[in-house]
Design a protein around this motif. Structure first.
Motif, short mmCIF file in Angstrom:
data_model
loop_
_atom_site.label_atom_id
_atom_site.label_comp_id
_atom_site.label_asym_id
_atom_site.label_seq_id
_atom_site.Cartn_x
_atom_site.Cartn_y
_atom_site.Cartn_z
N ALA A 28 0.81 -1.21 0.00
CA ALA A 28 0.00 0.00 0.00
C ALA A 28 0.85 1.25 0.00
O ALA A 28 1.94 1.28 0.54
CB ALA A 28 -0.92 0.00 1.23
N SER A 29 0.29 2.26 -0.63
CA SER A 29 0.95 3.55 -0.66
C SER A 29 -0.02 4.56 -0.09
O SER A 29 -1.09 4.79 -0.64
CB SER A 29 1.28 3.87 -2.11
OG SER A 29 1.64 5.20 -2.24
N SER A 30 0.31 5.13 1.04
CA SER A 30 -0.59 6.07 1.69
C SER A 30 -0.51 7.43 0.99
O SER A 30 0.41 7.70 0.23
CB SER A 30 -0.23 6.24 3.16
OG SER A 30 0.92 7.05 3.26
N SER A 31 -1.48 8.27 1.32
CA SER A 31 -1.49 9.59 0.71
C SER A 31 -0.31 10.44 1.16
O SER A 31 0.07 11.39 0.51
CB SER A 31 -2.81 10.31 1.01
OG SER A 31 -3.12 10.16 2.36
N GLU A 32 0.29 10.07 2.30
CA GLU A 32 1.48 10.79 2.74
C GLU A 32 2.73 10.28 2.04
O GLU A 32 3.84 10.76 2.31
CB GLU A 32 1.70 10.65 4.26
CG GLU A 32 0.61 11.22 5.12
CD GLU A 32 -0.44 10.17 5.46
OE1 GLU A 32 -0.09 9.16 6.07
OE2 GLU A 32 -1.61 10.38 5.10
N GLY A 33 2.54 9.27 1.21
CA GLY A 33 3.68 8.77 0.47
C GLY A 33 4.44 7.65 1.15
O GLY A 33 5.53 7.28 0.72
N THR A 34 3.85 7.10 2.20
CA THR A 34 4.52 5.99 2.88
C THR A 34 4.17 4.68 2.17
O THR A 34 3.01 4.39 1.92
CB THR A 34 4.04 5.88 4.35
OG1 THR A 34 3.93 7.19 4.87
CG2 THR A 34 5.02 5.07 5.16
N PHE A 35 5.21 3.93 1.91
CA PHE A 35 5.00 2.64 1.27
C PHE A 35 5.10 1.55 2.31
O PHE A 35 6.04 1.52 3.09
CB PHE A 35 6.05 2.44 0.18
CG PHE A 35 5.94 1.11 -0.48
CD1 PHE A 35 5.02 0.88 -1.48
CD2 PHE A 35 6.76 0.07 -0.07
CE1 PHE A 35 4.90 -0.36 -2.06
CE2 PHE A 35 6.65 -1.19 -0.66
CZ PHE A 35 5.72 -1.40 -1.65
N THR A 36 4.13 0.65 2.34
CA THR A 36 4.18 -0.45 3.31
C THR A 36 3.77 -1.76 2.68
O THR A 36 2.97 -1.81 1.75
CB THR A 36 3.20 -0.23 4.49
OG1 THR A 36 1.96 0.27 3.98
CG2 THR A 36 3.73 0.71 5.52
N ILE A 37 4.34 -2.83 3.22
CA ILE A 37 3.85 -4.16 2.91
C ILE A 37 2.72 -4.34 3.90
O ILE A 37 2.93 -4.40 5.11
CB ILE A 37 4.93 -5.25 3.17
CG1 ILE A 37 6.24 -4.93 2.47
CG2 ILE A 37 4.38 -6.62 2.78
CD1 ILE A 37 6.29 -5.17 1.00
N ASP A 38 1.52 -4.37 3.39
CA ASP A 38 0.35 -4.32 4.24
C ASP A 38 -0.08 -5.72 4.67
O ASP A 38 -0.96 -6.32 4.07
CB ASP A 38 -0.77 -3.62 3.46
CG ASP A 38 -2.05 -3.57 4.26
OD1 ASP A 38 -1.99 -3.77 5.49
OD2 ASP A 38 -3.08 -3.32 3.65
N THR A 39 0.54 -6.20 5.73
CA THR A 39 0.24 -7.58 6.16
C THR A 39 -1.12 -7.71 6.83
O THR A 39 -1.66 -8.80 6.94
CB THR A 39 1.33 -8.09 7.12
OG1 THR A 39 1.56 -7.09 8.12
CG2 THR A 39 2.64 -8.33 6.39
N THR A 40 -1.70 -6.60 7.26
CA THR A 40 -3.00 -6.68 7.91
C THR A 40 -4.14 -6.48 6.91
O THR A 40 -5.28 -6.80 7.20
CB THR A 40 -3.15 -5.58 8.99
OG1 THR A 40 -3.07 -4.31 8.35
CG2 THR A 40 -2.07 -5.69 10.03
N GLY A 41 -3.83 -5.95 5.75
CA GLY A 41 -4.87 -5.68 4.77
C GLY A 41 -5.68 -4.46 5.11
O GLY A 41 -6.74 -4.21 4.54
N ARG A 42 -5.20 -3.69 6.08
CA ARG A 42 -5.99 -2.55 6.54
C ARG A 42 -5.32 -1.20 6.34
O ARG A 42 -5.87 -0.19 6.74
CB ARG A 42 -6.31 -2.72 8.03
CG ARG A 42 -7.27 -3.86 8.26
CD ARG A 42 -7.86 -3.78 9.64
NE ARG A 42 -8.68 -4.96 9.88
CZ ARG A 42 -8.28 -5.99 10.60
NH1 ARG A 42 -7.12 -5.98 11.18
NH2 ARG A 42 -9.07 -7.02 10.78
N ALA A 43 -4.14 -1.22 5.79
CA ALA A 43 -3.45 0.06 5.59
C ALA A 43 -4.25 0.90 4.60
O ALA A 43 -4.81 0.38 3.63
CB ALA A 43 -2.04 -0.20 5.07
N SER A 44 -4.29 2.18 4.88
CA SER A 44 -5.06 3.04 3.99
C SER A 44 -4.24 3.41 2.78
O SER A 44 -3.03 3.22 2.75
CB SER A 44 -5.49 4.30 4.73
OG SER A 44 -4.35 5.00 5.14
N GLY A 45 -4.91 3.95 1.82
CA GLY A 45 -4.21 4.36 0.62
C GLY A 45 -4.42 3.39 -0.53
O GLY A 45 -5.18 2.44 -0.43
#
Ligand SMILES: [Zn+2]
Length: 97
Positions: A28-45
């Motif tokens: 996932a890529s959040s609107s703030e530009g943070t990139f994450t491997i979203d292991t919970t499936g709940r990251a926004s963006g």
């Protein structure tokens, strides 16, 4: 408790295969530009999904499938995150053919 019989499906950004969300890894890529491997499936963006095939991870990194899907460029750090996740979680599960 609500029972949801419908299994949500997503497509892998690299091979396009459709499968239940649980079998895919979300990045996932959040609107703030943070990139994450979203292991919970709940990251926004904005999110992109990858199946657990080593080829897809290679393609996602080398050919920019994730970048296309997230519509942003990945930094070396972001790619490092993907590689680490891949090596720790995907690579050991892939049976050599
Ligand atoms: Zn795939």
């Amino acid at each position: 408790m609500q029972k949801n019989r419908h299994v949500p499906e997503r497509s892998c950004v690299a091979c396009g295969a459709k499968m239940p969300k649980m079998q895919l890894v979300r990045v996932a890529s959040s609107s703030e530009g943070t990139f994450t491997i979203d292991t919970t499936g709940r990251a926004s963006g904005r999110g992109a999904y990858l199946c657990k095939s080593s080829e897809c991870w290679e393609q996602a990194i080398v050919k920019g499938a994730i970048e296309r899907s997230l519509r942003r460029e990945l930094s070396a750090q972001d790619i490092g995150q993907i590689r680490t996740y891949y090596q720790e979680n995907i690579a050991p599960n892939v049976t050599a053919t």
